[in-house]
Enzyme design. Structure first.
Site, PDB file in Angstrom:
ATOM      1  N   HIS A 473       0.838  -1.210   0.000  1.00 40.10           N
ATOM      2  CA  HIS A 473       0.000   0.000   0.000  1.00 40.10           C
ATOM      3  C   HIS A 473       0.876   1.264   0.000  1.00 40.10           C
ATOM      4  O   HIS A 473       0.727   2.145  -0.853  1.00 40.10           O
ATOM      5  CB  HIS A 473      -0.906  -0.019   1.235  1.00 40.10           C
ATOM      6  CG  HIS A 473      -1.770   1.193   1.384  1.00 40.10           C
ATOM      7  ND1 HIS A 473      -3.094   1.218   1.023  1.00 40.10           N
ATOM      8  CD2 HIS A 473      -1.499   2.444   1.855  1.00 40.10           C
ATOM      9  CE1 HIS A 473      -3.598   2.416   1.263  1.00 40.10           C
ATOM     10  NE2 HIS A 473      -2.640   3.185   1.772  1.00 40.10           N
ATOM     11  N   GLU A 474       1.782   1.329   0.959  1.00 42.78           N
ATOM     12  CA  GLU A 474       2.619   2.536   1.058  1.00 42.78           C
ATOM     13  C   GLU A 474       3.553   2.666  -0.139  1.00 42.78           C
ATOM     14  O   GLU A 474       3.876   3.769  -0.575  1.00 42.78           O
ATOM     15  CB  GLU A 474       3.405   2.543   2.372  1.00 42.78           C
ATOM     16  CG  GLU A 474       2.538   2.616   3.626  1.00 42.78           C
ATOM     17  CD  GLU A 474       1.551   3.779   3.639  1.00 42.78           C
ATOM     18  OE1 GLU A 474       1.809   4.805   2.967  1.00 42.78           O
ATOM     19  OE2 GLU A 474       0.513   3.659   4.320  1.00 42.78           O
ATOM     20  N   HIS A 477       1.765   4.424  -2.859  1.00 40.55           N
ATOM     21  CA  HIS A 477       1.887   5.881  -2.693  1.00 40.55           C
ATOM     22  C   HIS A 477       3.259   6.353  -3.179  1.00 40.55           C
ATOM     23  O   HIS A 477       3.382   7.399  -3.836  1.00 40.55           O
ATOM     24  CB  HIS A 477       1.762   6.265  -1.212  1.00 40.55           C
ATOM     25  CG  HIS A 477       0.373   6.297  -0.675  1.00 40.55           C
ATOM     26  ND1 HIS A 477      -0.659   6.986  -1.272  1.00 40.55           N
ATOM     27  CD2 HIS A 477      -0.156   5.746   0.463  1.00 40.55           C
ATOM     28  CE1 HIS A 477      -1.765   6.856  -0.545  1.00 40.55           C
ATOM     29  NE2 HIS A 477      -1.487   6.105   0.514  1.00 40.55           N
TER      30      HIS A 477
END
Length: 681
Positions: A473-474, A477
């Site tokens: 997820h990160e 980003h």
């Protein structure tokens, strides 16, 4: 910036390896004076633009404004990185001083009448200006930013708004520091082996490391880092210890004394309400959502309410199944919040014939990082090369150079993976430097911060499936920042509306469970064998297990966030308000909000996700549909779709309206159906 000999220019002129700051060349004591000088320099640059006698143009006003404050950008990005990822008393004292000072600084700029007059003049003639679509969008966003910051208010209104913003900045800094103090100061030390029954080795190792870090090498420590407390609640047989750990976790920010956040929340909600009214909005949620895809509180509630009803029904079924397990053990207590994870894990082991402890040896941090990089290479052609021995803010931080498909340098990626007492909880992505192409441009320097349990010396770090998802997820980003391909800093990377920003990150999570990725990277840390197909199949089959719990936990937080920011009633007691809101929603007794109000840092440590926590689910509607574009072709790495994904989602930043970008990628806007199905509701 001036040539003041007392100023440490290492904070503003970055001469470290690969264009990084030289982290060995400054100390905590250097920040205050450098900040003051950088703020003064930025203000002088801005005032020169505002007082330019020539008629405003894109170059002498909009572009000039985008390029001011380089020294301030540099010192700020290092400071806020330290405040989140490696803080101490000195940094925290400074943070309480700098947060309101920065707010005051930006209020002076955004409320400068001469500067706004120049922006307003350009905005009024925008149809006649011969500019490209990205430049026009930056002009429109800049103008709207000034208006939303009070540029059109009278003098009294401007002064009141500036005071509100300054106060909110102070309160937000204190809120976050209080949560960190509560987390760092609490530990449950276990010395009796009988209290370790049920705990797998990976967790005992992490607890031993945590105890040693706290000066108790003779013990095992349960801490409030999610990577320790959640598995402890999942595996610990000792119910009273589970209850103790759970209550400490749930009560962060409401323990009385100087770290109690209740009064801060009360004050912040009232100030936000006043700010919204000053700016002409019905409430703070209406103000915040005006600049998002959702646009209105009604649109948010139209998404959350049907999901809430489905989630509650699903959670009731799950609770009944857990209650049967408790009865089968000859116990007669109700499912309490500190029981849910424990019995859910037993139920999963029963239904799918595997448990988290069986899975974890196949999820090595090192291999999951490699998997993240490999997916990026397959989709977008970029590659990563680790650079050892480069000093950063902490010895655990790793530095990677990122290369384009043609071998040229794209930027830098830094990973800070392990929990420590000097780091706030959670996981996040940020930038030391954003990419843009204005005036020679600059390369992105992007970092991810995690809070995984650090293993004992010589042992690999093993992740849960949730941890591995968080890493993907990160990193999604991070790719949004690294792949950004825009001209203007104002629309670079993650500078998009709050409910679009989670699309690149949540979408990226899907590639973790693509079978060919798991087959290659989910290998046993001792034997090197790939995860057996039978186990892999079970993992994939169990993806929607506990969906009611997970969705209730999240959606309750989003609904309480909206309730705080849509009501016009005076809130004297935030916890009474939280309780009343949850009662109205018929919140299941056995589940609590994922983030209770006194430690809801997304919403109250600054206002990033205030009236915006829903955005994870808004983006999830998009990500479920976006990944379907690949699934429909039968190829998770379909090059044609990957090229569109890069162009319209990862590289475009905020250069176009998010709905327009999504339609350019997918051909249409999605409904919530795919998301609801993906969640197993």
């Amino acid at each position: 910036m001036s040539r003041n000999p007392e100023l440490n220019t290492a904070l503003t002129q970055w001469n470290g390896p690969l264009g990084l700051p030289d982290f060995t060349a400054f100390s905590d004591a250097d920040f205050a004076s450098v900040f003051d000088a950088a703020l003064a320099a930025d203000l002088a640059e801005v005032e020169a633009i505002a007082n330019n006698p020539q008629a405003p143009t894109i170059n002498n006003t909009l572009k000039a404004l985008q390029l001011t404050g380089k020294a301030l950008d540099h010192v700020s990005s290092i400071f806020w990185l330290r405040a989140g990822a490696h803080t101490n008393e000195t940094i925290q004292t400074l943070e309480r001083d700098i947060a309101p000072k920065m707010s005051r600084h930006y209020s002076r700029i955004m409320m400068n009448p001469a500067l706004f007059a120049r922006i307003d003049a350009l905005y009024e003639q925008r149809d006649a200006l011969n500019v490209d679509a990205e430049t026009r969008r930056v002009l429109e966003k800049t103008w709207k930013g000034f208006v939303r910051s009070g540029a059109k208010l009278d003098e009294a209104g401007k002064q009141e708004l500036a005071e509100i913003n300054e106060k909110l900045a102070s309160l937000g800094a204190r809120f976050g520091q209080n949560v960190l103090k509560d987390e760092a100061s609490w530990a449950l030390f276990i010395t009796d082996e009988a209290d370790l029954v049920g705990l797998p080795d990976f967790l005992k190792n992490a607890m031993q490391s945590a105890a040693t870090e706290r000066g108790r090498p003779d013990a095992y420590a349960v801490t409030l880092a999610r990577s320790i407390v959640e598995p402890f609640l999942t595996f610990a047989e000792n119910r009273s210890l589970r209850e103790q750990a759970f209550n400490a976790w749930a009560r962060r920010g409401e323990n009385g004394g100087e770290t109690d956040n209740r009064e801060i929340v009360r004050e912040m909600v009232a100030l936000r309400e006043r700010k919204a009214h000053l700016l002409g909005y019905a409430n703070f949620a209406a103000y915040k959502l005006d600049d998002t895809m959702a646009k209105t509180p009604k649109a948010v509630m139209d998404l959350l309410e049907p999901v809430w009803d489905k989630a509650r029904a699903k959670a009731a079924e799950e609770e009944e199944a857990l209650q049967q397990l408790i009865a089968a053990e000859g116990r007669n207590h109700k499912v309490a919040p500190w029981d849910w994870r424990f019995y859910a894990e037993k139920l999963r082991a029963e239904r799918y014939a595997f448990d988290e402890a069986e899975l974890k040896p196949y999820l090595q941090l090192e291999k999951i990082i490699e998997a993240c990089f490999d997916v990026a290479t397959r989709l977008f052609g970029i590659r990563f090369e680790e650079k050892k021995g480069i000093p950063t803010w902490h010895p655990d931080v790793r530095v990677f150079q990122v290369f384009n498909p043609d071998g040229t340098e794209r930027g830098l990626f830094l990973g800070d993976y392990f929990a420590r007492t000097s780091k706030r909880s959670g996981a996040w992505m940020s930038a030391l430097q954003r990419s843009h192409k204005l005036d020679g441009g600059q390369k992105p320097i992007i970092y991810n911060v995690m809070n995984f349990a650090k293993p004992k010396e010589g042992e690999p770090a093993l992740l849960s499936l949730d941890d591995a998802r968080t890493l993907f997820h990160e990193f999604g980003h991070a790719l949004h920042g690294l792949l950004s391909d825009v001209t203007w800093p104002a629309v670079s990377g993650t500078a998009v509306s709050r409910d679009f920003v989670e699309l690149p990150s949540q979408l990226y999570e899907h590639w973790l469970t693509v079978p060919e990725i798991l087959k290659k990277y989910a290998v046993h840390y001792r034997t090197g064998d790939a995860m057996p197909k039978a186990l892999l199949d079970k993992v994939l089959a169990a993806q929607t297990f506990n969906a009611g719990f997970n969705t209730v936990e999240f959606t309750a937080s989003a609904l309480v966030d909206m309730a705080f920011h849509t009501g016009n009633e005076k809130i004297d007691d935030p916890l009474a308000f939280e309780k009343k809101t949850l009662e109205k929603l018929s919140m299941p007794q056995a589940i609590i909000m994922r983030h209770r109000t006194p430690h809801f840092t997304h919403v109250f440590s600054g206002d990033g996700y205030s009236a915006g926590y829903y955005s994870y689910m808004w983006s999830e509607v998009l990500d479920a549909d976006a990944f379907s574009a690949f699934e429909e072709t039968g190829d998770a790495f379909n090059p044609e779709i990957a090229a569109r994904l890069k162009q319209y989602i990862y590289a475009a930043g905020g250069s176009r309206d998010p709905e327009e970008l999504y339609i350019a990628f997918r051909g249409k806007m999605p409904t919530a159906d795919a998301m609801i199905a993906k969640r197993g509701l």
